[in-house]
Design a protein around this motif. Structure first.
Motif, PDB file in Angstrom:
ATOM      1  N   GLY A   6      -2.333  -1.605  24.656  1.00 32.27           N
ATOM      2  CA  GLY A   6      -2.145  -1.968  23.261  1.00 32.27           C
ATOM      3  C   GLY A   6      -1.265  -3.193  23.092  1.00 32.27           C
ATOM      4  O   GLY A   6      -0.695  -3.736  24.040  1.00 32.27           O
ATOM      5  N   GLU A   7      -1.150  -3.650  21.875  1.00 24.28           N
ATOM      6  CA  GLU A   7      -0.233  -4.730  21.530  1.00 24.28           C
ATOM      7  C   GLU A   7       1.186  -4.156  21.436  1.00 24.28           C
ATOM      8  O   GLU A   7       1.374  -2.935  21.522  1.00 24.28           O
ATOM      9  N   PRO A   8       2.202  -4.999  21.249  1.00 24.70           N
ATOM     10  CA  PRO A   8       3.564  -4.466  21.090  1.00 24.70           C
ATOM     11  C   PRO A   8       3.617  -3.393  20.007  1.00 24.70           C
ATOM     12  O   PRO A   8       3.096  -3.572  18.897  1.00 24.70           O
ATOM     13  N   GLY A   9       4.229  -2.266  20.337  1.00 24.33           N
ATOM     14  CA  GLY A   9       4.348  -1.167  19.393  1.00 24.33           C
ATOM     15  C   GLY A   9       3.129  -0.268  19.310  1.00 24.33           C
ATOM     16  O   GLY A   9       3.136   0.715  18.577  1.00 24.33           O
ATOM     17  N   ILE A  10       2.069  -0.592  20.059  1.00 23.27           N
ATOM     18  CA  ILE A  10       0.819   0.151  19.990  1.00 23.27           C
ATOM     19  C   ILE A  10       0.479   0.656  21.388  1.00 23.27           C
ATOM     20  O   ILE A  10       0.567  -0.078  22.369  1.00 23.27           O
ATOM     21  N   GLY A  11       0.058   1.917  21.483  1.00 23.23           N
ATOM     22  CA  GLY A  11      -0.317   2.492  22.761  1.00 23.23           C
ATOM     23  C   GLY A  11      -1.707   2.086  23.197  1.00 23.23           C
ATOM     24  O   GLY A  11      -2.286   1.139  22.651  1.00 23.23           O
ATOM     25  N   PRO A  12      -2.276   2.776  24.171  1.00 26.05           N
ATOM     26  CA  PRO A  12      -3.613   2.436  24.678  1.00 26.05           C
ATOM     27  C   PRO A  12      -4.634   2.421  23.544  1.00 26.05           C
ATOM     28  O   PRO A  12      -4.607   3.260  22.638  1.00 26.05           O
ATOM     29  N   ALA A  13      -5.545   1.449  23.607  1.00 28.90           N
ATOM     30  CA  ALA A  13      -6.544   1.283  22.550  1.00 28.90           C
ATOM     31  C   ALA A  13      -7.936   1.227  23.163  1.00 28.90           C
ATOM     32  O   ALA A  13      -8.133   0.668  24.242  1.00 28.90           O
ATOM     33  N   TYR A  14      -8.879   1.800  22.447  1.00 33.56           N
ATOM     34  CA  TYR A  14     -10.271   1.799  22.893  1.00 33.56           C
ATOM     35  C   TYR A  14     -11.048   0.765  22.092  1.00 33.56           C
ATOM     36  O   TYR A  14     -11.052   0.794  20.854  1.00 33.56           O
ATOM     37  N   LEU A  15     -11.705  -0.151  22.785  1.00 36.42           N
ATOM     38  CA  LEU A  15     -12.445  -1.221  22.144  1.00 36.42           C
ATOM     39  C   LEU A  15     -13.914  -0.858  21.991  1.00 36.42           C
ATOM     40  O   LEU A  15     -14.516  -0.266  22.896  1.00 36.42           O
ATOM     41  N   CYS A  16     -14.484  -1.240  20.854  1.00 38.60           N
ATOM     42  CA  CYS A  16     -15.905  -1.057  20.603  1.00 38.60           C
ATOM     43  C   CYS A  16     -16.359  -2.121  19.620  1.00 38.60           C
ATOM     44  O   CYS A  16     -15.535  -2.855  19.058  1.00 38.60           O
ATOM     45  N   THR A  17     -17.654  -2.210  19.413  1.00 36.75           N
ATOM     46  CA  THR A  17     -18.182  -3.177  18.447  1.00 36.75           C
ATOM     47  C   THR A  17     -19.125  -2.483  17.480  1.00 36.75           C
ATOM     48  O   THR A  17     -19.793  -1.499  17.830  1.00 36.75           O
ATOM     49  N   SER A  45       1.732   4.961  18.289  1.00 36.42           N
ATOM     50  CA  SER A  45       2.244   3.858  17.481  1.00 36.42           C
ATOM     51  C   SER A  45       3.752   3.994  17.324  1.00 36.42           C
ATOM     52  O   SER A  45       4.271   5.083  17.064  1.00 36.42           O
ATOM     53  N   GLU A  46       4.430   2.881  17.500  1.00 38.63           N
ATOM     54  CA  GLU A  46       5.888   2.844  17.372  1.00 38.63           C
ATOM     55  C   GLU A  46       6.262   2.505  15.929  1.00 38.63           C
ATOM     56  O   GLU A  46       5.931   1.436  15.431  1.00 38.63           O
ATOM     57  N   TRP A  47       6.943   3.411  15.251  1.00 40.82           N
ATOM     58  CA  TRP A  47       7.376   3.137  13.886  1.00 40.82           C
ATOM     59  C   TRP A  47       8.445   2.034  13.898  1.00 40.82           C
ATOM     60  O   TRP A  47       9.300   1.997  14.781  1.00 40.82           O
ATOM     61  N   PHE A  48       8.378   1.167  12.925  1.00 43.23           N
ATOM     62  CA  PHE A  48       9.300   0.037  12.855  1.00 43.23           C
ATOM     63  C   PHE A  48      10.723   0.520  12.596  1.00 43.23           C
ATOM     64  O   PHE A  48      10.981   1.288  11.664  1.00 43.23           O
ATOM     65  N   ASP A  49      11.636   0.065  13.451  1.00 50.07           N
ATOM     66  CA  ASP A  49      13.057   0.379  13.297  1.00 50.07           C
ATOM     67  C   ASP A  49      13.766  -0.916  12.895  1.00 50.07           C
ATOM     68  O   ASP A  49      14.028  -1.770  13.741  1.00 50.07           O
ATOM     69  N   PRO A  50      14.057  -1.096  11.611  1.00 53.11           N
ATOM     70  CA  PRO A  50      14.568  -2.398  11.164  1.00 53.11           C
ATOM     71  C   PRO A  50      15.951  -2.704  11.721  1.00 53.11           C
ATOM     72  O   PRO A  50      16.807  -1.804  11.811  1.00 53.11           O
ATOM     73  N   PRO A  51      16.179  -3.955  12.089  1.00 52.33           N
ATOM     74  CA  PRO A  51      17.540  -4.350  12.466  1.00 52.33           C
ATOM     75  C   PRO A  51      18.448  -4.295  11.241  1.00 52.33           C
ATOM     76  O   PRO A  51      17.979  -4.133  10.106  1.00 52.33           O
ATOM     77  N   ASP A 100       4.830  -1.701   5.439  1.00 52.92           N
ATOM     78  CA  ASP A 100       3.992  -1.099   6.470  1.00 52.92           C
ATOM     79  C   ASP A 100       4.909  -0.461   7.513  1.00 52.92           C
ATOM     80  O   ASP A 100       5.888  -1.074   7.936  1.00 52.92           O
ATOM     81  N   TYR A 101       4.592   0.741   7.939  1.00 54.08           N
ATOM     82  CA  TYR A 101       5.515   1.480   8.808  1.00 54.08           C
ATOM     83  C   TYR A 101       5.407   1.097  10.274  1.00 54.08           C
ATOM     84  O   TYR A 101       6.319   1.376  11.058  1.00 54.08           O
ATOM     85  N   GLU A 102       4.293   0.447  10.666  1.00 57.95           N
ATOM     86  CA  GLU A 102       4.091   0.144  12.076  1.00 57.95           C
ATOM     87  C   GLU A 102       4.751  -1.174  12.479  1.00 57.95           C
ATOM     88  O   GLU A 102       5.317  -1.890  11.647  1.00 57.95           O
ATOM     89  N   HIS A 103       4.638  -1.497  13.759  1.00 54.95           N
ATOM     90  CA  HIS A 103       5.300  -2.676  14.320  1.00 54.95           C
ATOM     91  C   HIS A 103       4.865  -3.957  13.626  1.00 54.95           C
ATOM     92  O   HIS A 103       5.680  -4.838  13.348  1.00 54.95           O
TER      93      HIS A 103
END
Length: 315
Positions: A98-109, A122-128, A50-53
């Motif tokens: 957002g959560e770590p690696g994620i920008g502002p998020a809109y909540l709905c149900t 979204s922050e792409w994962f940069d592997p150590p 998965d490419y995201e955080h």
């Protein structure tokens, strides 16, 4: 009607567990996810390609179940369109950090009360160094630990009624129903919906308890069907409860294994056999009650717990 492809894909889910340490062991040592940070009662975990955080947020809670499902929009403009459409219906909750690696998020149900978070940044994962892959087109080095699931695949929600929730995903998020089950009464008891070329990202199944907002399962995809067979042996050796499988679904033709993680949530390990939907005018496939009574693709009957177990549990 929402614009098709405004939602790019399922990003990640937040799962509640009353057994945080044992659940963490299951997802890291049995499934092979990699820890990528902690925050208060939550641990962020990722599948190796998965490419995201992260692919999963695991949060300690007094009970099991799904807290939130995150969907990435195809662009900022697509996110703005979806937010505007949702706000017109009154289903919106509002913006959150957002959560770590994620920008502002809109909540709905959705109509059943399941909570979604829609986001673009979204922050792409940069592997150590120790996780850097040899092939630069791979998100992370193959962990060679446990099942080694490749990516998060889909979420199956339980709902009081299927169709209102399917309509929500179709009309406000731009999803389409690829397959569904229609009972003899005419009721649609389950729908499989997709956003892009995958044959399904979200599933709604009627909750026989009549309870709103519960989870049937979340699913992680493997590279091959043989990985599912190996996963069954790994779960057997590690004392993980196997509910049903390995076998093949008739609907969507997914090769599957269902297990319970230590917190009580059902987890599917799946290999969708690279079944993709390219037709822009795809015709929804409807399965009848009689067809479903025949069982899965090769005749395995669906066991009773598959229709009764959900999280959080109800009395």
């Amino acid at each position: 009607m929402a614009l098709l492809h405004d939602i790019a894909h399922l990003g990640h889910v937040e799962l509640h567990t009353p057994e945080p340490e044992r659940s963490l062991w299951f997802f890291t040592e049995v499934l092979g996810l990699t820890e990528n940070g902690r925050d208060a009662d939550s641990v962020y975990l990722r599948c190796w390609d998965d490419y995201e955080h992260h692919s999963l947020t695991l949060t300690a809670h007094h009970t099991s179940g799904l807290r939130r499902t995150w969907l990435r929009a195809a662009s900022q403009a697509a996110l703005d369109r979806r937010v505007a459409a949702i706000e017109r219906t009154g289903r919106g909750i509002g913006w959150m950090d957002g959560e770590p690696g994620i920008g502002p998020a809109y909540l709905c149900t959705d109509p059943d009360g399941h909570e979604y978070a829609l986001y673009w940044e979204s922050e792409w994962f940069d592997p150590p160094v120790e996780l850097r892959p040899a092939l630069k087109n791979q998100a992370q080095a193959y962990p060679a630990r446990g099942v080694c699931v490749r990516r998060i695949d889909h979420v199956n929600f339980l709902a009081v009624a299927t169709e209102p929730n399917g309509d929500f995903v179709r009309d406000l998020l731009g999803g389409r129903v690829t397959e569904q089950i229609q009972l003899d009464s005419g009721e649609i008891s389950a729908q499989w919906l997709h956003f892009q070329q995958k044959s399904y990202d979200l599933v709604y199944t009627r909750d026989r308890t009549g309870t709103a907002g519960r989870l049937h399962h979340i699913a992680f995809a493997t590279d091959t069907r043989e990985d599912i067979l190996r996963a069954a042996d790994i779960c057997l050796d590690r004392g993980v409860h196997i509910e049903t499988g390995p076998h093949k679904h008739a609907i969507q033709q997914t090769f599957f294994l269902y297990v319970y993680e230590p917190g009580g949530n059902r987890i599917e390990l799946c290999n969708p056999v690279a079944r993709l939907v390219f037709a822009p005018d795809w015709r929804t496939i409807t399965w009848t009650e009689a067809e479903r009574a025949k069982g899965q693709a090769w005749g395995l009957q669906t066991i009773e717990s598959f229709h009764t177990h959900g999280t959080p549990p109800v009395g």
